[in-house]
Structure formats: C-alpha cells, structure tokens
Design a protein around this motif. Structure first.
Motif, PDB file in Angstrom:
ATOM      1  N   TYR A  35      -8.085 -16.094 -53.472  1.00 40.16           N
ATOM      2  CA  TYR A  35      -8.475 -14.943 -54.275  1.00 40.16           C
ATOM      3  C   TYR A  35      -7.239 -14.425 -55.001  1.00 40.16           C
ATOM      4  CZ  TYR A  35     -13.003 -14.258 -51.972  1.00 40.16           C
ATOM      5  OH  TYR A  35     -14.286 -14.412 -51.519  1.00 40.16           O
ATOM      6  N   GLY A  42     -10.177  -5.105 -57.866  1.00 43.86           N
ATOM      7  CA  GLY A  42     -10.707  -5.680 -56.637  1.00 43.86           C
ATOM      8  C   GLY A  42     -10.245  -7.112 -56.485  1.00 43.86           C
ATOM      9  N   LEU A  43     -10.912  -7.818 -55.604  1.00 46.77           N
ATOM     10  CA  LEU A  43     -10.550  -9.205 -55.356  1.00 46.77           C
ATOM     11  C   LEU A  43     -11.390 -10.144 -56.204  1.00 46.77           C
ATOM     12  CD1 LEU A  43      -9.894  -7.668 -52.466  1.00 46.77           C
ATOM     13  CD2 LEU A  43      -9.252 -10.007 -51.916  1.00 46.77           C
TER      14      LEU A  43
ATOM     15  N   TYR B  36     -13.149  -5.013 -44.153  1.00 52.02           N
ATOM     16  CA  TYR B  36     -11.723  -5.282 -44.129  1.00 52.02           C
ATOM     17  C   TYR B  36     -10.986  -4.031 -44.621  1.00 52.02           C
ATOM     18  CZ  TYR B  36     -12.158 -10.330 -43.417  1.00 52.02           C
ATOM     19  OH  TYR B  36     -12.402 -11.576 -42.888  1.00 52.02           O
ATOM     20  N   PHE B  90     -12.803  -2.683 -47.844  1.00 51.40           N
ATOM     21  CA  PHE B  90     -13.681  -3.633 -48.531  1.00 51.40           C
ATOM     22  C   PHE B  90     -14.828  -4.051 -47.627  1.00 51.40           C
ATOM     23  CE2 PHE B  90     -11.283  -4.434 -52.356  1.00 51.40           C
ATOM     24  CZ  PHE B  90      -9.969  -4.195 -51.999  1.00 51.40           C
ATOM     25  N   ILE B 103     -18.470 -12.688 -50.441  1.00 52.87           N
ATOM     26  CA  ILE B 103     -18.710 -11.806 -51.586  1.00 52.87           C
ATOM     27  C   ILE B 103     -18.099 -10.446 -51.246  1.00 52.87           C
ATOM     28  CG2 ILE B 103     -20.405 -10.791 -53.143  1.00 52.87           C
ATOM     29  CD1 ILE B 103     -20.517 -13.798 -53.204  1.00 52.87           C
ATOM     30  N   PHE B 104     -17.165  -9.993 -52.090  1.00 51.74           N
ATOM     31  CA  PHE B 104     -16.480  -8.723 -51.843  1.00 51.74           C
ATOM     32  C   PHE B 104     -17.130  -7.581 -52.605  1.00 51.74           C
ATOM     33  CE2 PHE B 104     -12.433  -9.044 -49.560  1.00 51.74           C
ATOM     34  CZ  PHE B 104     -12.352 -10.407 -49.357  1.00 51.74           C
ATOM     35  N   GLN B 106     -16.477  -3.742 -54.294  1.00 47.74           N
ATOM     36  CA  GLN B 106     -15.422  -3.324 -55.227  1.00 47.74           C
ATOM     37  C   GLN B 106     -14.293  -2.567 -54.545  1.00 47.74           C
ATOM     38  OE1 GLN B 106     -18.680  -2.801 -55.317  1.00 47.74           O
ATOM     39  NE2 GLN B 106     -19.515  -3.021 -57.377  1.00 47.74           N
TER      40      GLN B 106
END
Lengths: 113, 114
Positions: A35, A42-43, B36, B90, B103-104, B106
């Motif tokens: 990433y 964000g990531l 996280y 996150f 899938i993260f 924002q």
C-alpha cells in the motif's frame, strides 16, 4: 523474523531515477500486500500476492510501478523514472491467513526531489 | 464494488470520556473485520479482529468493537479515553467473494483533549 521488515526506512531520490523498495514478510506468511499512504491521505492499494497465484496488480498507478515476490517470501516494489507525486510512505503487510489479520511493516518514506 | 465507510473523518473527545468510532461495511457473506491504529509517524497496529466467533470483540488498550450484522456495522468503542489514544484509526474489511482483498476505510482521526 518477528515482524515485517521494510528497507530502506527512508529514501530520498531525484526525479527521474529508479528506486527499489524491499519487504521481508513474516516467515511462512503466504499473503503480502503493498500500500502507499500520501500525506493526509488514506491507504491506497497497490498490489496483492497470495501464495502461488497470479498477483492482483489492479492498484498499480502506472506502468512505472512493478513488484515481484521471489520464492514466496521477499518482495520488491520498483518505481521507474520517479515523479514528485510518487512521494509517499510505502507500506507492506503480510498474513498467514487473512482472517487472522495482517501485520504491517513500518514503511519506507520515499521523497522525490 | 463492496466497500467500508468510516462515518467520521475526525472525532474529538475529552480525556476520561467514552470513545465511539463508527464503521459500516457493505453486506457480504461472512466478512472479516479489523480495526487498526496508526500513531503519528508510526506503522499500523492491529487493535482487534472479528472472524465470525463472538460478536463483541475485545482488543488491546481497552478497545472493543461489536459486529452487528443487521446494521452492517462494526463500531469501535472505549469507555474512557486516554491522551495516548490520539491517533488515526482504520476500519478494514476482507470480502472473501472479492478474492480476499483488504479494503480500508478512509480513516478517523481521534483527538483527545486534556
């Protein structure tokens, strides 16, 4: 090792140069992600390796970016002809079983000047 | 495409008061869910994970999250905030019908006032 190791921790490079970032995952972890995280962002997913399957490269932003994983262990992310917008922290994560969670490395901070 | 949404980009609380960070995910077959935390200039650390066992999950540093399938939510809570909790949080989902990709959300920045 005990954790995911990334090197170098910091890299400053001139625009147009190539750079190579390295990730040593936890031994035995079959899944590996790259990433990147830009300042205040964000990531952003880059690439995903899972065992011997073909990697998911759908997140690579351009053909200047490539990654490989040798022997199912160490991975390198290569950026050719770096641009200033490539400046970011590049994070690597690995997992034995995804549902157990991923362990992230401390990242490589790339600055393109 | 399936996604994960963190409803607040920034949350500010006073030290000693409760923390609530909200996360909603797209409905999917048995996702795995994680929270996280990232402290300034640090890497990402796993706080807790839900993997279809108990719906109330306890994590490190006094944090908890409850998986509510009916609401497709996985909100993160802590009864009493500490100054050291100030960080970016996150919410992360794995959808196994999407190849198991992380899938993260924002991210939510948590500030803790003295």
């Amino acid at each position: 090792g005990a954790g995911v190791s990334q090197s170098p921790s910091n890299k400053v490079t001139e625009k147009g140069k190539d750079v190579e970032l390295r990730c040593d995952p936890i031994s035995g972890h079959t899944a590996l992600y790259w990433y990147r995280q830009s300042l205040g962002q964000g990531l952003e997913f880059l690439i995903y390796f899972q065992g011997n399957s073909a990697p998911d490269k759908s997140g690579l932003p351009s053909d200047r970016f490539s990654a490989e994983r040798t022997g199912g262990s160490v991975s390198t992310l290569t950026i050719q002809r770096t641009q200033q917008e490539d400046s970011a922290v590049y994070l690597c994560a690995s997992s034995y079983r995804g549902r157990d969670g991923y362990t992230f490395g401390s990242g490589t901070r790339l600055t393109v000047v | 495409a399936q996604s994960v949404t963190q409803l607040d980009s920034h949350v500010s609380v006073s030290e000693g008061t409760p923390v609530l960070l909200r996360c909603n995910y797209s409905s999917s077959y048995s996702p795995s869910l994680f929270w996280y935390v990232q402290h300034p200039n640090k890497g990402l650390q796993l706080l807790l994970k839900y993997t279809s066992a108990a719906t109330l999950v306890k994590g490190i540093n006094g944090f908890e999250a409850e998986f509510k399938k009916s609401e497709t939510s996985f909100h993160l809570t802590k009864p009493s905030a500490h100054m050291s909790d100030a960080a970016e949080y996150f919410c992360v989902v794995i959808y196994y019908n999407q190849g198991g990709k992380l899938i993260f959300g924002q991210g939510t920045e948590l500030s803790v006032k003295p």
